[in-house]
Design an enzyme around this catalytic site. Structure first.
Site, PDB file in Angstrom:
ATOM      1  N   SER A  31       0.823  -1.215   0.000  1.00  0.00           N
ATOM      2  CA  SER A  31       0.000   0.000   0.000  1.00  0.00           C
ATOM      3  C   SER A  31       0.852   1.257   0.000  1.00  0.00           C
ATOM      4  O   SER A  31       1.686   1.448   0.882  1.00  0.00           O
ATOM      5  CB  SER A  31      -0.883   0.047   1.251  1.00  0.00           C
ATOM      6  OG  SER A  31      -1.904  -0.891   1.152  1.00  0.00           O
ATOM      7  N   HIS A  62      -2.661   0.539  -4.866  1.00  0.00           N
ATOM      8  CA  HIS A  62      -1.977  -0.627  -5.425  1.00  0.00           C
ATOM      9  C   HIS A  62      -2.118  -0.576  -6.934  1.00  0.00           C
ATOM     10  O   HIS A  62      -3.216  -0.678  -7.455  1.00  0.00           O
ATOM     11  CB  HIS A  62      -2.601  -1.925  -4.917  1.00  0.00           C
ATOM     12  CG  HIS A  62      -2.258  -2.229  -3.494  1.00  0.00           C
ATOM     13  ND1 HIS A  62      -1.240  -3.076  -3.165  1.00  0.00           N
ATOM     14  CD2 HIS A  62      -2.770  -1.781  -2.349  1.00  0.00           C
ATOM     15  CE1 HIS A  62      -1.153  -3.148  -1.851  1.00  0.00           C
ATOM     16  NE2 HIS A  62      -2.072  -2.364  -1.329  1.00  0.00           N
ATOM     17  N   HIS A  84      -4.230  -9.527  -1.288  1.00  0.00           N
ATOM     18  CA  HIS A  84      -4.349  -9.716   0.158  1.00  0.00           C
ATOM     19  C   HIS A  84      -5.274 -10.877   0.497  1.00  0.00           C
ATOM     20  O   HIS A  84      -6.222 -11.169  -0.244  1.00  0.00           O
ATOM     21  CB  HIS A  84      -4.917  -8.448   0.817  1.00  0.00           C
ATOM     22  CG  HIS A  84      -4.045  -7.251   0.686  1.00  0.00           C
ATOM     23  ND1 HIS A  84      -4.042  -6.457  -0.424  1.00  0.00           N
ATOM     24  CD2 HIS A  84      -3.139  -6.717   1.541  1.00  0.00           C
ATOM     25  CE1 HIS A  84      -3.175  -5.477  -0.255  1.00  0.00           C
ATOM     26  NE2 HIS A  84      -2.612  -5.615   0.931  1.00  0.00           N
ATOM     27  N   TYR A  86      -7.565 -10.770   2.685  1.00  0.00           N
ATOM     28  CA  TYR A  86      -8.937 -10.282   2.901  1.00  0.00           C
ATOM     29  C   TYR A  86      -9.745 -10.152   1.618  1.00  0.00           C
ATOM     30  O   TYR A  86     -10.961  -9.957   1.667  1.00  0.00           O
ATOM     31  CB  TYR A  86      -8.948  -8.944   3.667  1.00  0.00           C
ATOM     32  CG  TYR A  86      -8.234  -7.804   2.989  1.00  0.00           C
ATOM     33  CD1 TYR A  86      -8.743  -7.193   1.846  1.00  0.00           C
ATOM     34  CD2 TYR A  86      -7.043  -7.313   3.495  1.00  0.00           C
ATOM     35  CE1 TYR A  86      -8.087  -6.151   1.222  1.00  0.00           C
ATOM     36  CE2 TYR A  86      -6.368  -6.263   2.886  1.00  0.00           C
ATOM     37  CZ  TYR A  86      -6.896  -5.698   1.748  1.00  0.00           C
ATOM     38  OH  TYR A  86      -6.228  -4.682   1.137  1.00  0.00           O
ATOM     39  N   GLU A  87      -9.073 -10.245   0.457  1.00  0.00           N
ATOM     40  CA  GLU A  87      -9.827 -10.196  -0.798  1.00  0.00           C
ATOM     41  C   GLU A  87     -10.640 -11.475  -0.994  1.00  0.00           C
ATOM     42  O   GLU A  87     -11.568 -11.501  -1.809  1.00  0.00           O
ATOM     43  CB  GLU A  87      -8.881  -9.973  -1.981  1.00  0.00           C
ATOM     44  CG  GLU A  87      -8.221  -8.593  -1.947  1.00  0.00           C
ATOM     45  CD  GLU A  87      -7.211  -8.401  -3.071  1.00  0.00           C
ATOM     46  OE1 GLU A  87      -7.622  -8.454  -4.245  1.00  0.00           O
ATOM     47  OE2 GLU A  87      -6.022  -8.218  -2.762  1.00  0.00           O
ATOM     48  N   ALA A 114       2.446  -1.019   4.400  1.00  0.00           N
ATOM     49  CA  ALA A 114       2.052   0.083   5.277  1.00  0.00           C
ATOM     50  C   ALA A 114       1.554  -0.556   6.567  1.00  0.00           C
ATOM     51  O   ALA A 114       0.900  -1.603   6.516  1.00  0.00           O
ATOM     52  CB  ALA A 114       0.941   0.898   4.630  1.00  0.00           C
ATOM     53  N   MET A 212      -1.983  -6.025   7.374  1.00  0.00           N
ATOM     54  CA  MET A 212      -2.832  -7.086   6.825  1.00  0.00           C
ATOM     55  C   MET A 212      -2.128  -7.863   5.712  1.00  0.00           C
ATOM     56  O   MET A 212      -2.799  -8.468   4.874  1.00  0.00           O
ATOM     57  CB  MET A 212      -4.127  -6.482   6.268  1.00  0.00           C
ATOM     58  CG  MET A 212      -4.894  -5.634   7.265  1.00  0.00           C
ATOM     59  SD  MET A 212      -6.278  -4.788   6.478  1.00  0.00           S
ATOM     60  CE  MET A 212      -6.738  -3.612   7.771  1.00  0.00           C
ATOM     61  N   SER A 213      -0.807  -7.835   5.697  1.00  0.00           N
ATOM     62  CA  SER A 213      -0.104  -8.458   4.560  1.00  0.00           C
ATOM     63  C   SER A 213       1.238  -9.029   4.990  1.00  0.00           C
ATOM     64  O   SER A 213       1.464  -9.293   6.162  1.00  0.00           O
ATOM     65  CB  SER A 213       0.108  -7.400   3.469  1.00  0.00           C
ATOM     66  OG  SER A 213       1.051  -6.436   3.892  1.00  0.00           O
ATOM     67  N   ASN A 236       0.325   5.320  10.501  1.00  0.00           N
ATOM     68  CA  ASN A 236      -0.626   5.813  11.527  1.00  0.00           C
ATOM     69  C   ASN A 236      -0.265   5.143  12.847  1.00  0.00           C
ATOM     70  O   ASN A 236       0.378   4.086  12.851  1.00  0.00           O
ATOM     71  CB  ASN A 236      -2.068   5.440  11.140  1.00  0.00           C
ATOM     72  CG  ASN A 236      -2.236   3.944  10.908  1.00  0.00           C
ATOM     73  OD1 ASN A 236      -1.920   3.433   9.821  1.00  0.00           O
ATOM     74  ND2 ASN A 236      -2.690   3.237  11.922  1.00  0.00           N
ATOM     75  N   HIS A 248      -8.080   4.498   5.019  1.00  0.00           N
ATOM     76  CA  HIS A 248      -7.088   4.200   3.980  1.00  0.00           C
ATOM     77  C   HIS A 248      -6.486   5.495   3.424  1.00  0.00           C
ATOM     78  O   HIS A 248      -5.327   5.512   3.000  1.00  0.00           O
ATOM     79  CB  HIS A 248      -7.736   3.357   2.874  1.00  0.00           C
ATOM     80  CG  HIS A 248      -6.747   2.740   1.939  1.00  0.00           C
ATOM     81  ND1 HIS A 248      -5.733   1.893   2.371  1.00  0.00           N
ATOM     82  CD2 HIS A 248      -6.591   2.847   0.597  1.00  0.00           C
ATOM     83  CE1 HIS A 248      -5.012   1.516   1.325  1.00  0.00           C
ATOM     84  NE2 HIS A 248      -5.509   2.081   0.241  1.00  0.00           N
TER      85      HIS A 248
HETATM   86  N1  HPA Z   1      -3.831  -1.699  10.928  1.00  0.00           N
HETATM   87  C1  HPA Z   1      -3.838  -2.614   9.960  1.00  0.00           C
HETATM   88  N2  HPA Z   1      -3.298  -2.393   8.759  1.00  0.00           N
HETATM   89  C2  HPA Z   1      -2.774  -1.184   8.529  1.00  0.00           C
HETATM   90  C3  HPA Z   1      -2.754  -0.177   9.494  1.00  0.00           C
HETATM   91  C4  HPA Z   1      -3.312  -0.449  10.767  1.00  0.00           C
HETATM   92  O1  HPA Z   1      -3.346   0.394  11.692  1.00  0.00           O
HETATM   93  N3  HPA Z   1      -2.148   0.913   8.943  1.00  0.00           N
HETATM   94  C5  HPA Z   1      -1.817   0.553   7.678  1.00  0.00           C
HETATM   95  N4  HPA Z   1      -2.185  -0.712   7.422  1.00  0.00           N
END
Ligand code: HPA
Length: 278
Positions: A31, A62, A84, A86-87, A114, A212-213, A236, A248
């Site tokens: 990401s 992406h 991913h 989750y897809e 990310a 998530m990856s 973040n 996002h």
């Molecule tokens: N959590 C999960 N996935 C993420 C986050 C997060 O805070 N930031 C960027 N990808």
């Protein structure tokens, strides 16, 4: 379950397009990392939708291209955008980059993502060298009939992230005047961001950053005998640490702000890899 036949089809297609390709390294861009491609000398690219078994990524930030490129004399396959868990489309497109790199004879891969910062020093904009991971996806891509391609039935995972490549990432950061922090990356399945209670739990489990990856690709690459490096852009503070709801947009904005450093540090890493020889 990973569909080996589908992977072979994808590989045959890419080999047909690039018969003389001999990449030594791979780069998987997560990401917000897509633009890092522009730092390389690009020779050719293929849209993901043309590759049987990969398909289009549905996620903003992406790009969805396979790129043949070079930097510091190292021929490189760049996966600009990843698939991913989750897809919900299974493991085959997630395993494909690793399958392709190994089949093309690459020796190492840098996996980027990310992530949310859990440890207090991992604030927005920091780049974290992944030293180890926690698989909290609730699933493992190697579940299913055993395939020798991925090493033994029970692959050792005591050093997924190669110690030499981690050192070279540290040097790549220093070349840029940054002391890059290291930490443990925890992957959950998403697509929801975490609850504050989950983040407190993950912190207690030893997580420094959350996303998530990366974990599926990293564990597959290690099992297949590739040398693995991982780099997270902290976009973040994780839920409950951050005062604002997560989005996002926040993630992509943070990577945009960090982009020039991300590019330079990746290029520095390629130079260090060329110098060290892997
Ligand atoms: N959590 C999960 N996935 C993420 C986050 C997060 O805070 N930031 C960027 N990808």
């Amino acid at each position: 379950m990973i569909d080996r036949k589908q992977l072979e089809k994808a590989l045959a297609y890419v080999r047909g397009q690039w018969p003389s390709a001999q990449p030594e390294m791979g780069l998987i861009l997560g990401s917000g990392w897509s633009e890092v491609v522009d730092a390389f000398n690009v020779a050719a690219s293929i849209p993901y939708e043309d590759i049987p078994g990969l398909g289009k990524t549905g996620v903003v930030g992406h790009a969805g291209r396979l790129v043949l490129a070079e930097s510091s004399g190292i021929e490189t396959l760049i996966f600009q955008g990843r698939r991913h868990f989750y897809e919900g489309v299974g493991w085959t497109p997630i395993a494909l980059p690793v399958f392709m790199l190994k089949s093309f004879g690459a020796r190492g891969v840098l996996i980027t993502n990310a992530a949310g910062g859990v440890r207090s020093d991992l604030v927005t904009g920091k780049l974290m060298i992944i030293e180890d991971h926690i698989n909290f996806l609730g699933a493992n891509p190697l579940v299913g009939p055993h395939d020798d391609f991925w090493g033994p039935r029970f692959p050792d995972q005591s050093e997924v992230y190669d110690v030499t490549l981690r050192r070279l990432l540290t040097l790549a950061g220093r070349d840029e005047g940054e002391e890059l922090p290291t930490g443990v990356y925890l992957a959950d399945s998403g697509p929801t961001y975490e609850s504050p209670a989950e983040i407190r739990a993950f912190k207690a489990l030893g997580a420094d950053a959350v996303g998530m990856s990366t974990v599926p690709e990293a564990l597959l690459a290690k099992a297949a005998g590739l040398r693995v490096a991982g780099l997270s852009c902290i976009t973040n503070s994780a839920a409950g640490i951050s005062a604002t709801p997560l989005s996002h947009e926040e993630v992509t904005e943070a990577t945009r702000n960090a982009m020039s450093r991300m590019k330079r540090i990746v290029l520095n890493f390629w130079r260090e890899v060329a110098r060290e020889g892997i």
